[in-house]
Each structure stands twice: as C-alpha cells, then as structure tokens.
Scaffold this active site. Structure first.
Site, PDB file in Angstrom:
ATOM      1  N   LYS A   1       4.412 109.186  21.982  1.00 42.56           N
ATOM      2  CA  LYS A   1       3.088 109.451  22.565  1.00 42.56           C
ATOM      3  C   LYS A   1       2.243 110.288  21.612  1.00 42.56           C
ATOM      4  CE  LYS A   1       5.252 110.318  27.035  1.00 42.56           C
ATOM      5  NZ  LYS A   1       5.798 111.400  27.823  1.00 42.56           N
TER       6      LYS A   1
ATOM      7  N   LYS B   1      10.390 107.159  15.366  1.00 41.20           N
ATOM      8  CA  LYS B   1      10.425 106.789  16.779  1.00 41.20           C
ATOM      9  C   LYS B   1       9.008 106.503  17.296  1.00 41.20           C
ATOM     10  CE  LYS B   1      10.689 109.934  19.914  1.00 41.20           C
ATOM     11  NZ  LYS B   1      10.964 111.035  20.829  1.00 41.20           N
TER      12      LYS B   1
ATOM     13  N   LYS C   1       9.817 119.448  17.290  1.00 41.48           N
ATOM     14  CA  LYS C   1       8.562 119.741  18.002  1.00 41.48           C
ATOM     15  C   LYS C   1       7.917 121.038  17.548  1.00 41.48           C
ATOM     16  CE  LYS C   1       8.762 116.834  21.998  1.00 41.48           C
ATOM     17  NZ  LYS C   1       8.734 116.680  23.436  1.00 41.48           N
TER      18      LYS C   1
HETATM   19  P1  TYM Z   1       9.886 111.869  27.558  1.00 40.23           P
HETATM   20  O1  TYM Z   1       8.807 112.081  28.546  1.00 40.23           O
HETATM   21  O2  TYM Z   1       9.645 112.229  26.136  1.00 40.23           O
HETATM   22  O3  TYM Z   1      10.329 110.341  27.580  1.00 40.23           O
HETATM   23  C1  TYM Z   1      10.678 109.701  28.791  1.00 40.23           C
HETATM   24  C2  TYM Z   1      11.859 108.781  28.554  1.00 40.23           C
HETATM   25  O4  TYM Z   1      11.511 107.795  27.570  1.00 40.23           O
HETATM   26  C3  TYM Z   1      12.495 107.792  26.539  1.00 40.23           C
HETATM   27  N1  TYM Z   1      11.836 107.463  25.260  1.00 40.23           N
HETATM   28  C4  TYM Z   1      12.178 106.435  24.486  1.00 40.23           C
HETATM   29  N2  TYM Z   1      13.119 105.481  24.631  1.00 40.23           N
HETATM   30  C5  TYM Z   1      13.211 104.558  23.646  1.00 40.23           C
HETATM   31  N3  TYM Z   1      12.410 104.536  22.560  1.00 40.23           N
HETATM   32  C6  TYM Z   1      11.449 105.462  22.381  1.00 40.23           C
HETATM   33  N4  TYM Z   1      10.647 105.431  21.307  1.00 40.23           N
HETATM   34  C7  TYM Z   1      11.294 106.477  23.381  1.00 40.23           C
HETATM   35  N5  TYM Z   1      10.464 107.529  23.531  1.00 40.23           N
HETATM   36  C8  TYM Z   1      10.807 108.123  24.682  1.00 40.23           C
HETATM   37  C9  TYM Z   1      13.052 109.202  26.529  1.00 40.23           C
HETATM   38  O5  TYM Z   1      14.329 109.252  25.927  1.00 40.23           O
HETATM   39  C10 TYM Z   1      13.093 109.509  28.009  1.00 40.23           C
HETATM   40  O6  TYM Z   1      14.263 108.967  28.601  1.00 40.23           O
HETATM   41  N6  TYM Z   1      13.209 115.562  28.195  1.00 40.23           N
HETATM   42  C11 TYM Z   1      12.771 114.282  28.715  1.00 40.23           C
HETATM   43  C12 TYM Z   1      12.344 114.335  30.163  1.00 40.23           C
HETATM   44  C13 TYM Z   1      13.322 114.964  31.089  1.00 40.23           C
HETATM   45  C14 TYM Z   1      14.528 114.400  31.552  1.00 40.23           C
HETATM   46  C15 TYM Z   1      15.084 115.343  32.434  1.00 40.23           C
HETATM   47  C16 TYM Z   1      15.163 113.184  31.286  1.00 40.23           C
HETATM   48  C17 TYM Z   1      13.202 116.187  31.663  1.00 40.23           C
HETATM   49  N7  TYM Z   1      14.251 116.407  32.484  1.00 40.23           N
HETATM   50  C18 TYM Z   1      16.312 115.122  33.084  1.00 40.23           C
HETATM   51  C19 TYM Z   1      16.388 112.955  31.947  1.00 40.23           C
HETATM   52  C20 TYM Z   1      16.932 113.905  32.807  1.00 40.23           C
HETATM   53  C21 TYM Z   1      11.576 113.812  27.888  1.00 40.23           C
HETATM   54  O7  TYM Z   1      10.943 114.559  27.209  1.00 40.23           O
HETATM   55  O8  TYM Z   1      11.245 112.527  28.083  1.00 40.23           O
END
Ligand code: TYM
Length: 340
Positions: free
Chosen positions: A203, A200, A116
């Site tokens: 967004k 991957k 990032k």
């Molecule tokens: P974020 O907002 O990037 O994504 C949300 C969830 O979607 C999953 N994800 C994917 N799964 C499969 N294929 C993909 N291409 C893909 N893109 C995203 C992510 O793995 C995530 O589960 N750091 C986390 C948010 C967070 C969190 C937490 C998660 C903050 N605190 C505590 C679990 C527990 C994040 O940026 O997710």
C-alpha cells in the site's frame, strides 16, 4: 452466545489505505475459504494503523472500507465476526500483559520494524516497536488456532507462538493459550510489485503502477498490467526457469491465484510465446474477478449505517469471547477482579 466450532480463526487487515490484490490473495481470499469450517473473527486493526501517522477522518473512512471489502469479497457477517479492533478493549488490555511477557531481544529481531522504521529508528513510535505484541494479543484473546496471513507476517506469527508458550509456562497454565498455526499459501502469500519483482506489493509504494487496488476501474487494471515489467525473453517452458524471472513468476502466481489453475498448466499454455497474449488474458481475468468486488464495495460504502450495524454486532460477539479470556488472564496473573 457464539456457537464454538472446533477451531478458531483470527486475522486482521490495517485500515491504512486502499487494499490491493496482495491483501486479497494473501489474506482475504483465504478468510472467505475458511469461514464455513472455522469459528472466524476478522478484525480491522485500527489500533495497529495508528503506529504510523493517520488522518483521523480518513482512518474512519478506511475502517469502513475494509469492512466493506471483507463483505464484498464474500465474508458473510452472519457466520463470521467482523469488527474493529479498538471497539474491543480487551485487545489493548491483553497487549499490556504481553508487553510484560515478551523479551526486548525478541522484538529487536523483528524485521518489519526495521523495514518500517527505516533509518530514523529514534523517531519511530514506540507503538511501532511493540506492534507484534498487540498482534499476538489479537490472536490469543480469541484462543485462535489458525491465522491466515501473507508471508510478511510469518515472523510475527512465530513470535506469537513463543509468547503463548512463555505465558503458559510462566503462569503454570499448560494449554491455556493454544499455539496458533499460520496459514500461508506458498505461491500467493507474497505478491510482488508489478514494477519490481524483488519488492513486495505494498500500500505504501509510491508508484500506483506497482499494485492493483481492489477499487481500480477496469481501464486502470488493463493499463497497469500492460505496463507491468516482464522479461526480454519468451515465456520459458520450465518452472525452474520461470523461478529465475521474478516478474514473470509473480504474474503467473497472480493468474493462478485468481483462477485456481496450476502454474504448470499456465506455462504449458503460454510457453514459447511473447507476453502480450498472456498479459491480455491476465487483465481480462483480473477485470472479471475484481469488478464485482469493486462495485459491491462502492455500494456498501453508500450504506454506512449498514456497515456500522455489522461492526456493532461484531463488537458484541467478539467482546463476549475476549472478555472471558481477559478475566481468566487477569486471574492467572494475580489481579483482583471486582465481581460486578
Ligand atoms: P496488513 O494490513 O499489512 O495486510 C493485511 C494482510 O495482507 C497480507 N499481505 C500480502 N499478502 C501477499 N502479498 C502481499 N504483497 C501482501 N501484502 C500484505 C498481509 O500478510 C496480511 O495478512 N500485522 C497485520 C495485521 C494484523 C494481523 C493481526 C494479522 C494485526 N493483527 C492478527 C493476523 C492476525 C498487517 O499489517 O497486515
């Protein structure tokens, strides 16, 4: 009072833009599947979102949109606790303590920061660097035992486990924080870009054709699948040959993720054919499954008062549990707490 079932789930999604089928298959669908068997906290991680620049007005809308997406996907706000992270201040307070537990060397190993921050690391926010500590706080403040996430969060979960162990050891409170288990589905935890099966689905990808958003209209979904990259061969017969074709493997994972049909069965059905039938069936399935979610999100977004009520209720429920953990942590760490 929240009824405490045996195990607790916490997970979160950033309100940083339209959610896509990677978020849905990798995370949200699992939330729905787990909600009846666990005591669930589903967070909208607005504090994490501001580790990169956000437009404040859009952030508010996106936060409501994630809440709407949770509900539209099937999370029942009566059984699960849905709330935005910044509304429960204990997350940020525990994150500070965790900043003092985590070692710099541990954070330096985090690949997501490297991805990032890119080439301009000096200009990245310090919040982006300590991001995994806040994520650990999200999980540990509820003493979560299980965390459903996509594969990209695996390293952060491993770090959370290390942090929990170090805290328990440093403050001589064995088992105070449970060591949380990641719940990561092998095939759908890493949905790839429709344009490049080695990247991957994200967004932040500049190309709209790389992903299918949960708010895409049916004609757009059909167009995106029609344009999705495939291969210059026919559908192979063997899974081991499929695995060599990233784009095909990804489309099969998406098909299987939405239908529950084993990949092997799909290969039996389409083997030896060109990809047009397969793509047309896949877009039918996506349209059929996504359309009700899209229209429910749109309907909920027309009723902001209802969404705000859900978040308020979630905040109250989450706060009750989080404050209790925070009080215990402050005591363990040696902070004097006023009784009032
Ligand atoms: P974020 O907002 O990037 O994504 C949300 C969830 O979607 C999953 N994800 C994917 N799964 C499969 N294929 C993909 N291409 C893909 N893109 C995203 C992510 O793995 C995530 O589960 N750091 C986390 C948010 C967070 C969190 C937490 C998660 C903050 N605190 C505590 C679990 C527990 C994040 O940026 O997710």
């Amino acid at each position: 009072m929240i009824e405490m079932k045996k195990n607790t789930v916490l997970s979160g999604v950033q309100p940083s833009g339209d959610l896509h089928i990677g978020n849905y298959l990798g995370a949200i669908k699992n939330f729905v599947d787990m909600q009846n068997d666990y005591n669930c906290f589903f967070c909208i991680v607005d504090l994490h979102a501001i580790t990169v620049k956000q437009d404040p007005k859009i952030l508010k809308t996106n936060t409501l949109e994630v809440a709407a997406t949770y509900i539209a996907s099937g999370i029942d706000p009566k059984t699960s606790t849905i709330f935005n992270q910044s509304s429960v201040s204990a997350h940020a307070e525990l994150a500070w303590i965790i900043n003092c537990v985590t070692r710099m060397g541990w954070l330096n190993r985090m690949t997501q920061f490297k991805d990032k921050a890119g080439a301009d690391k000096e200009n990245a926010s310090s919040g982006l660097f300590t991001y995994p500590n806040l994520m650990a706080a999200d999980i540990l403040i509820y003493k979560a035992t299980h965390v459903p996430v996509g594969n990209d969060q695996k390293q952060h979960l491993e770090l959370t486990r290390d942090i929990a162990q170090k805290f328990n050891r440093d403050f001589k409170c064995e088992n105070f924080f449970p060591i949380p288990e990641p719940i990561i589905d092998k095939n759908i935890s890493r949905i790839m870009s429709l344009k490049d099966g080695s990247q991957k689905m994200s967004k932040s990808d500049l190309s709209e054709y790389s992903r299918i958003n949960l708010l895409d209209e049916s004609d757009i979904i059909i167009k995106k699948i029609r344009k999705a990259k495939t291969a210059d061969t026919l559908m192979p017969e063997k899974i081991k040959d499929i695995l060599k074709l990233n784009e095909i493997n990804n489309l099969l994972n998406i098909y299987s993720g939405f239908t529950g049909i084993e990949k092997q069965m799909l290969v039996e059905k389409y083997k030896g054919q060109n990809f047009s039938n397969f793509k047309s069936d896949l877009s039918d399935i996506l349209v059929e499954q996504i359309k009700p979610i899209t229209s429910e999100i749109k309907k909920l977004m027309q009723n902001k008062d209802y969404l705000l009520e859900i978040l308020q209720d979630g905040q109250n429920k989450a706060n009750e549990v989080a404050q209790k953990t925070l009080n215990d942590v402050y005591d363990l760490v040696g902070f004097i707490r006023n009784e009032t």
